[in-house]
Design a protein around this motif. Structure first.
Motif, PDB file in Angstrom:
ATOM      1  N   PRO A 298       0.801  -1.237   0.000  1.00 42.17           N
ATOM      2  CA  PRO A 298       0.000   0.000   0.000  1.00 42.17           C
ATOM      3  C   PRO A 298       0.831   1.283   0.000  1.00 42.17           C
ATOM      4  O   PRO A 298       0.281   2.373  -0.153  1.00 42.17           O
ATOM      5  N   GLN A 325      -3.423  -8.192  -3.141  1.00 43.56           N
ATOM      6  CA  GLN A 325      -3.375  -7.088  -2.181  1.00 43.56           C
ATOM      7  C   GLN A 325      -3.207  -5.710  -2.816  1.00 43.56           C
ATOM      8  O   GLN A 325      -3.575  -4.701  -2.218  1.00 43.56           O
ATOM      9  N   SER A 326      -2.659  -5.653  -4.009  1.00 42.64           N
ATOM     10  CA  SER A 326      -2.325  -4.349  -4.587  1.00 42.64           C
ATOM     11  C   SER A 326      -3.542  -3.616  -5.142  1.00 42.64           C
ATOM     12  O   SER A 326      -4.434  -4.217  -5.743  1.00 42.64           O
ATOM     13  N   CYS A 327      -3.550  -2.321  -4.959  1.00 39.79           N
ATOM     14  CA  CYS A 327      -4.545  -1.447  -5.576  1.00 39.79           C
ATOM     15  C   CYS A 327      -3.878  -0.548  -6.619  1.00 39.79           C
ATOM     16  O   CYS A 327      -4.528   0.308  -7.222  1.00 39.79           O
ATOM     17  N   THR A 328      -2.591  -0.713  -6.775  1.00 43.45           N
ATOM     18  CA  THR A 328      -1.833   0.056  -7.760  1.00 43.45           C
ATOM     19  C   THR A 328      -1.384  -0.867  -8.883  1.00 43.45           C
ATOM     20  O   THR A 328      -1.419  -2.089  -8.736  1.00 43.45           O
ATOM     21  N   GLN A 351      -8.576  -6.941  -9.259  1.00 44.31           N
ATOM     22  CA  GLN A 351      -9.126  -5.604  -9.462  1.00 44.31           C
ATOM     23  C   GLN A 351      -8.080  -4.585  -9.909  1.00 44.31           C
ATOM     24  O   GLN A 351      -8.418  -3.553 -10.479  1.00 44.31           O
ATOM     25  N   THR A 352      -6.830  -4.852  -9.642  1.00 43.64           N
ATOM     26  CA  THR A 352      -5.792  -3.868  -9.932  1.00 43.64           C
ATOM     27  C   THR A 352      -5.351  -3.933 -11.395  1.00 43.64           C
ATOM     28  O   THR A 352      -5.417  -4.996 -12.014  1.00 43.64           O
TER      29      THR A 352
END
Length: 487
Positions: A298, A325-328, A351-352
């Motif tokens: 994060p 886990q990543s959103c980037t 989703q990333t």
């Protein structure tokens, strides 16, 4: 600008000029190009197909004959498909129209290919194939009008007997086939002839050049601080393949990244830390890999994983952790791509944003198709893959292709054979990760990285032989390029 067949048709439809007017303009401008390059004693054969491309050829013949040139015209068929083409054919003196048997008895300084236009798809007709072979086997200078006959404008597909030209004159705008020269070598040079047609508001073909690159570079403020433009995380390497991660680091630094995290096995950390002193290192063991990497995810703006990870025991655990886990944006290279073989469905669950950077062999293994099948229709296959799995695909090769999930694509024009060596892709991986960490526009960041990678190679061969090119020379070239632009 680069346009597809569909976009070109729309431009022509929106033009205030009739098809006949446009045909006359094309012929006039082609004649000008011929007159620039050849004197009146030049012998010319123009081979004309049934459509508007053939009409362009007939009209050009009429103009050149009027200027005193020695021109013969070989029609493929007895009648033309369009009224404009037929009209231009009818305006020619019958003595200038010859049969295939007659032209075979002559030699010509120039042969002009006006057989198929941008509407060609599939294979050459059997009755036309002998004519195409005759053109290719001749010792004449060959010019193609718009598209080399036997090649498809959008896909890059081409028949084995497609015309090979000295110069191809692109009409109005470049088409995708013109940007794929290093894939097919159907022409030595392409020249664009501007036409009085409206410019498209948008094209699916992304473009990048020196001016666009400099404009897109993140601006470093005078009151800036480390990490202000974003932070990148590189994960990879293993015993025996430390160099791949080291090159990732060099690439990320060359992108201008000011805050770089690097996660690697404890066993290779001392070697990397001796070579690179600016990244923040996060060594891990098999037992601590999750606890070390999880808190970093994060905190960063882009994550690159896979280079040199062939023998990394925790590679599957790392990939699952990062993707979940990543959103980037996550950039997957080399071993990370091989981990997806048989598991592509994973890409549909996350989703990333994901960027994949395979070369042709890796992509073939990933999707289960032979390399030759992909090479024959790589734009379409790449677009379908990127759309289905919602990824940005960087398909590395002589003309590296960048494809977005929304159908946009970029065909890279920079670079040379010096990039076809170990380490080149690792450097590109670092550049991509670094640029993405600094910019919100992911596709532009990827295109900029690919363009710069090739540009560096083009600059480097001015000082170093292709055969002994090293990735470090590319870094030197990038620095010199930035200095020349005062960046």
């Amino acid at each position: 600008m680069i346009v597809t067949t569909e976009t070109m048709k729309k431009c022509e439809e929106k033009s205030t000029f009739s098809s006949e007017d446009l045909m006359e303009e094309v012929a006039f401008k082609l004649a000008i190009e011929i007159k620039k390059k050849h004197d009146i004693n030049t012998s010319i054969c123009i081979v004309c197909g049934q459509g508007n491309n053939g009409g362009d050829g007939f009209a050009c013949a009429r103009i050149l004959l009027g200027e005193g040139y020695n021109v013969f015209v070989l029609p493929i068929e007895s009648k033309q498909k369009t009224s404009e083409s037929q009209k231009n054919r009818d305006l020619l003196n019958k003595k200038n129209i010859v049969t295939f048997s007659k032209v075979q008895e002559k030699s010509f300084d120039i042969i002009i290919d006006a057989i198929y236009g941008f509407g060609f798809k599939g294979s050459i007709q059997d009755k036309i194939r002998p004519i195409m072979k005759w053109i290719n086997e001749s010792k004449s200078i060959v010019y193609s009008i718009d598209i080399n006959s036997g090649a498809e404008a959008d896909s890059g597909k081409y028949d084995r007997d497609a015309i090979k030209s000295t110069i191809t004159f692109a009409l109005g705008y470049l088409k995708p086939i013109h940007c794929l020269r290093k894939d097919h070598f159907l022409f030595e040079q392409v020249l664009c002839i501007p036409l009085r047609i409206p410019s498209p508001k948008k094209s699916d073909c992304i473009e990048m050049d020196e001016d666009k690159f400099i404009e897109g570079l993140p601006k470093v403020r005078e009151d800036g601080y480390k990490g202000q433009l974003g932070k990148a995380l590189l994960i990879g390497g293993c015993t025996g393949m430390i160099g791949a991660l080291a090159l990732n680091i060099l690439g990320a630094k060359a992108s201008g990244s000011t805050y770089l995290h690097v996660a690697c096995e404890e066993v290779i950390y001392p070697v990397l830390a001796t070579r690179e002193i600016t990244p923040v290192f996060h060594p891990f063991t098999n037992d601590t890999v999750t606890s070390v990497i999880r808190p970093l995810i994060p905190e960063v703006n882009a994550i690159g994983f896979g280079s040199g990870a062939t023998y990394l025991e925790t590679k599957r655990k790392i990939q699952e952790l990062v993707l979940q886990q990543s959103c980037t944006p996550v950039i997957l290279d080399a071993e990370a791509i091989r981990l997806l073989i048989g598991n592509l469905y994973i890409l549909k669950l996350i989703q990333t944003p994901v960027v994949l950077t395979p070369h042709l062999k890796e992509f073939a293994d990933l999707i289960g198709l032979p390399i030759e099948v992909i090479k024959a229709d790589k734009i379409k296959i790449a677009q379908e893959f990127a759309k289905e799995y919602h990824v940005i695909l960087v398909l590395k090769g002589p003309c590296t292709l960048v494809v977005s999930p929304f159908g946009e694509y970029y065909i890279n024009q920079t670079g040379n054979a010096s990039l076809a060596r170990a380490g080149s892709g690792d450097l590109l991986m670092g550049l991509i990760t670094g640029f993405i960490s600094q910019k919100k526009d992911i596709i532009t960041s990827v295109v900029m990285a690919v363009w710069l990678h090739g540009k560096a190679a083009d600059l480097a061969i001015l000082k170093h032989p292709v055969t002994t090119m090293q990735p470090e020379y590319l870094i030197e070239a990038i620095e010199e390029f930035y200095l020349s632009k005062k960046r």
